[in-house]
Design an enzyme around this catalytic site. Structure first.
Site, PDB file in Angstrom:
ATOM      1  N   GLU A  44     -13.990   3.895   1.126  1.00 11.56           N
ATOM      2  CA  GLU A  44     -12.546   3.844   0.904  1.00 11.56           C
ATOM      3  C   GLU A  44     -11.863   4.183   2.216  1.00 11.56           C
ATOM      4  O   GLU A  44     -12.074   5.261   2.772  1.00 11.56           O
ATOM      5  CB  GLU A  44     -12.105   4.830  -0.180  1.00 11.56           C
ATOM      6  CG  GLU A  44     -10.601   4.758  -0.450  1.00 11.56           C
ATOM      7  CD  GLU A  44     -10.106   5.820  -1.427  1.00 11.56           C
ATOM      8  OE1 GLU A  44      -8.990   5.648  -1.956  1.00 11.56           O
ATOM      9  OE2 GLU A  44     -10.821   6.827  -1.650  1.00 11.56           O
ATOM     10  N   GLU A  69     -10.782   9.130   6.243  1.00  4.10           N
ATOM     11  CA  GLU A  69      -9.396   9.571   6.390  1.00  4.10           C
ATOM     12  C   GLU A  69      -9.165  10.053   7.813  1.00  4.10           C
ATOM     13  O   GLU A  69     -10.004  10.744   8.386  1.00  4.10           O
ATOM     14  CB  GLU A  69      -9.102  10.690   5.385  1.00  4.10           C
ATOM     15  CG  GLU A  69      -7.723  11.312   5.488  1.00  4.10           C
ATOM     16  CD  GLU A  69      -6.599  10.314   5.256  1.00  4.10           C
ATOM     17  OE1 GLU A  69      -5.705  10.250   6.133  1.00  4.10           O
ATOM     18  OE2 GLU A  69      -6.627   9.597   4.235  1.00  4.10           O
ATOM     19  N   ASP A  96     -10.716   7.204  12.266  1.00  2.00           N
ATOM     20  CA  ASP A  96      -9.692   6.163  12.227  1.00  2.00           C
ATOM     21  C   ASP A  96     -10.289   4.909  11.601  1.00  2.00           C
ATOM     22  O   ASP A  96     -11.296   4.388  12.081  1.00  2.00           O
ATOM     23  CB  ASP A  96      -9.214   5.869  13.651  1.00  2.00           C
ATOM     24  CG  ASP A  96      -8.028   4.922  13.694  1.00  2.00           C
ATOM     25  OD1 ASP A  96      -7.731   4.265  12.669  1.00  2.00           O
ATOM     26  OD2 ASP A  96      -7.392   4.823  14.761  1.00  2.00           O
ATOM     27  N   ASP A 118      -0.391   2.449   3.754  1.00  3.99           N
ATOM     28  CA  ASP A 118       0.954   2.426   4.333  1.00  3.99           C
ATOM     29  C   ASP A 118       1.398   0.971   4.474  1.00  3.99           C
ATOM     30  O   ASP A 118       0.699   0.162   5.090  1.00  3.99           O
ATOM     31  CB  ASP A 118       0.931   3.096   5.706  1.00  3.99           C
ATOM     32  CG  ASP A 118       2.328   3.397   6.239  1.00  3.99           C
ATOM     33  OD1 ASP A 118       3.240   2.564   6.021  1.00  3.99           O
ATOM     34  OD2 ASP A 118       2.509   4.441   6.876  1.00  3.99           O
ATOM     35  N   LYS A 122       8.090  -2.998   8.735  1.00  3.76           N
ATOM     36  CA  LYS A 122       8.732  -3.666   9.866  1.00  3.76           C
ATOM     37  C   LYS A 122       7.793  -4.696  10.487  1.00  3.76           C
ATOM     38  O   LYS A 122       6.597  -4.446  10.651  1.00  3.76           O
ATOM     39  CB  LYS A 122       9.167  -2.641  10.913  1.00  3.76           C
ATOM     40  CG  LYS A 122      10.245  -1.682  10.404  1.00  3.76           C
ATOM     41  CD  LYS A 122      10.667  -0.687  11.476  1.00  3.76           C
ATOM     42  CE  LYS A 122      11.748   0.250  10.932  1.00  3.76           C
ATOM     43  NZ  LYS A 122      12.188   1.252  11.934  1.00  3.76           N
ATOM     44  N   ASP A 154       1.455  -0.217  -4.973  1.00  5.29           N
ATOM     45  CA  ASP A 154       2.666  -0.311  -5.786  1.00  5.29           C
ATOM     46  C   ASP A 154       3.727  -1.125  -5.059  1.00  5.29           C
ATOM     47  O   ASP A 154       4.789  -1.394  -5.610  1.00  5.29           O
ATOM     48  CB  ASP A 154       3.225   1.087  -6.062  1.00  5.29           C
ATOM     49  CG  ASP A 154       3.707   1.747  -4.774  1.00  5.29           C
ATOM     50  OD1 ASP A 154       2.886   1.898  -3.841  1.00  5.29           O
ATOM     51  OD2 ASP A 154       4.908   2.078  -4.675  1.00  5.29           O
ATOM     52  N   TYR A 194      -1.520   8.633  -5.878  1.00 12.00           N
ATOM     53  CA  TYR A 194      -0.281   7.856  -5.819  1.00 12.00           C
ATOM     54  C   TYR A 194      -0.131   6.963  -7.042  1.00 12.00           C
ATOM     55  O   TYR A 194       0.956   6.805  -7.596  1.00 12.00           O
ATOM     56  CB  TYR A 194      -0.263   6.993  -4.555  1.00 12.00           C
ATOM     57  CG  TYR A 194       0.307   7.690  -3.341  1.00 12.00           C
ATOM     58  CD1 TYR A 194       1.508   8.379  -3.404  1.00 12.00           C
ATOM     59  CD2 TYR A 194      -0.347   7.630  -2.116  1.00 12.00           C
ATOM     60  CE1 TYR A 194       2.040   9.007  -2.290  1.00 12.00           C
ATOM     61  CE2 TYR A 194       0.168   8.256  -0.990  1.00 12.00           C
ATOM     62  CZ  TYR A 194       1.364   8.942  -1.083  1.00 12.00           C
ATOM     63  OH  TYR A 194       1.881   9.565   0.021  1.00 12.00           O
TER      64      TYR A 194
END
Length: 212
Positions: A44, A69, A96, A118, A122, A154, A194
């Site tokens: 993950e 993570e 990373d 994330d 933009k 989402d 989340y």
């Protein structure tokens, strides 16, 4: 997800080298040696506080799981949560996600999970999205032949972008769900932190499965 630094985080990580890796290069091509059994490896990217990867490892003992993570405090929280139980098929990597080829050999991974990444809305940040073509190339390299990517979010904009990006890359879709929690696919669904938060507010959850 930005979390306030916890002073205990570095110490906890240092105290458990059997469960978390800080220098992934040392295990490239040898990740199964860190588990009790040699089994297909699922990773993950962006594991957060660990709810998803911990529950997946408990639900599917026939696979080995690695939660990756980049935020030290966040992965320390995931580690702390995981240490509450004995989960032999779970490891963590503090690293990373953009550098996966440094940590995994070609074909070493069987599946990649991307959960609530994330969205980087933009346009100038497009290359940072975990479903951008350069990331897809990395996943393809470390995955077995016809390796699979599962993606949940989402964010409708990111989901639409991801469908476009994966399709343009030539991936084959196995399933697309525009309202996961009101579908049959939800029967075996394992929630993230989340996901639980957003679905409780009535927000639809989007999901796709695709392979190279």
């Amino acid at each position: 997800m930005r979390v306030r630094n916890k002073p205990w985080a570095p110490e906890l990580i240092e105290a458990h080298p059997e469960k978390i890796v800080e220098k992934g290069q040392a295990f490239k091509g040898q990740w199964n040696q860190r588990f009790e059994k040699e089994q297909p490896i699922f990773i993950e990217v962006g594991t957060g506080k660990g709810q998803f990867i911990i529950n997946m490892a408990k639900k599917y003992p026939q696979y080995n799981f690695i939660g990756i993570e980049i935020q030290k405090t966040v992965i320390a929280i995931a580690l702390k949560n995981a240490l509450e139980e004995e989960i032999p098929n779970l490891q963590f990597l503090y690293a990373d996600g953009a550098e996966l080829t440094d940590y995994f050999e070609d074909g070493e991974v069987s599946k990649v999970f991307l959960n609530f990444s994330d969205p980087w809305p933009k346009t100038r940040h497009e290359k940072r999205r975990l479903t951008f073509k350069t990331f897809l190339k990395v996943y393809e390299q470390i995955l077995v032949k016809n390796g699979e990517v599962e993606f949940k979010t989402d964010n409708q904009g990111l989901f639409e972008y991801s469908l476009y990006s994966l399709n343009n890359y030539g991936m084959t879709f196995e399933g697309v769900w525009l309202d996961l929690h009101n579908s049959e696919e939800n029967e075996d669904n394992v929630e993230t932190e989340y996901e639980h938060k957003f679905s409780a507010k009535g927000q639809p959850i989007y999901k796709l499965k695709a392979h190279f």
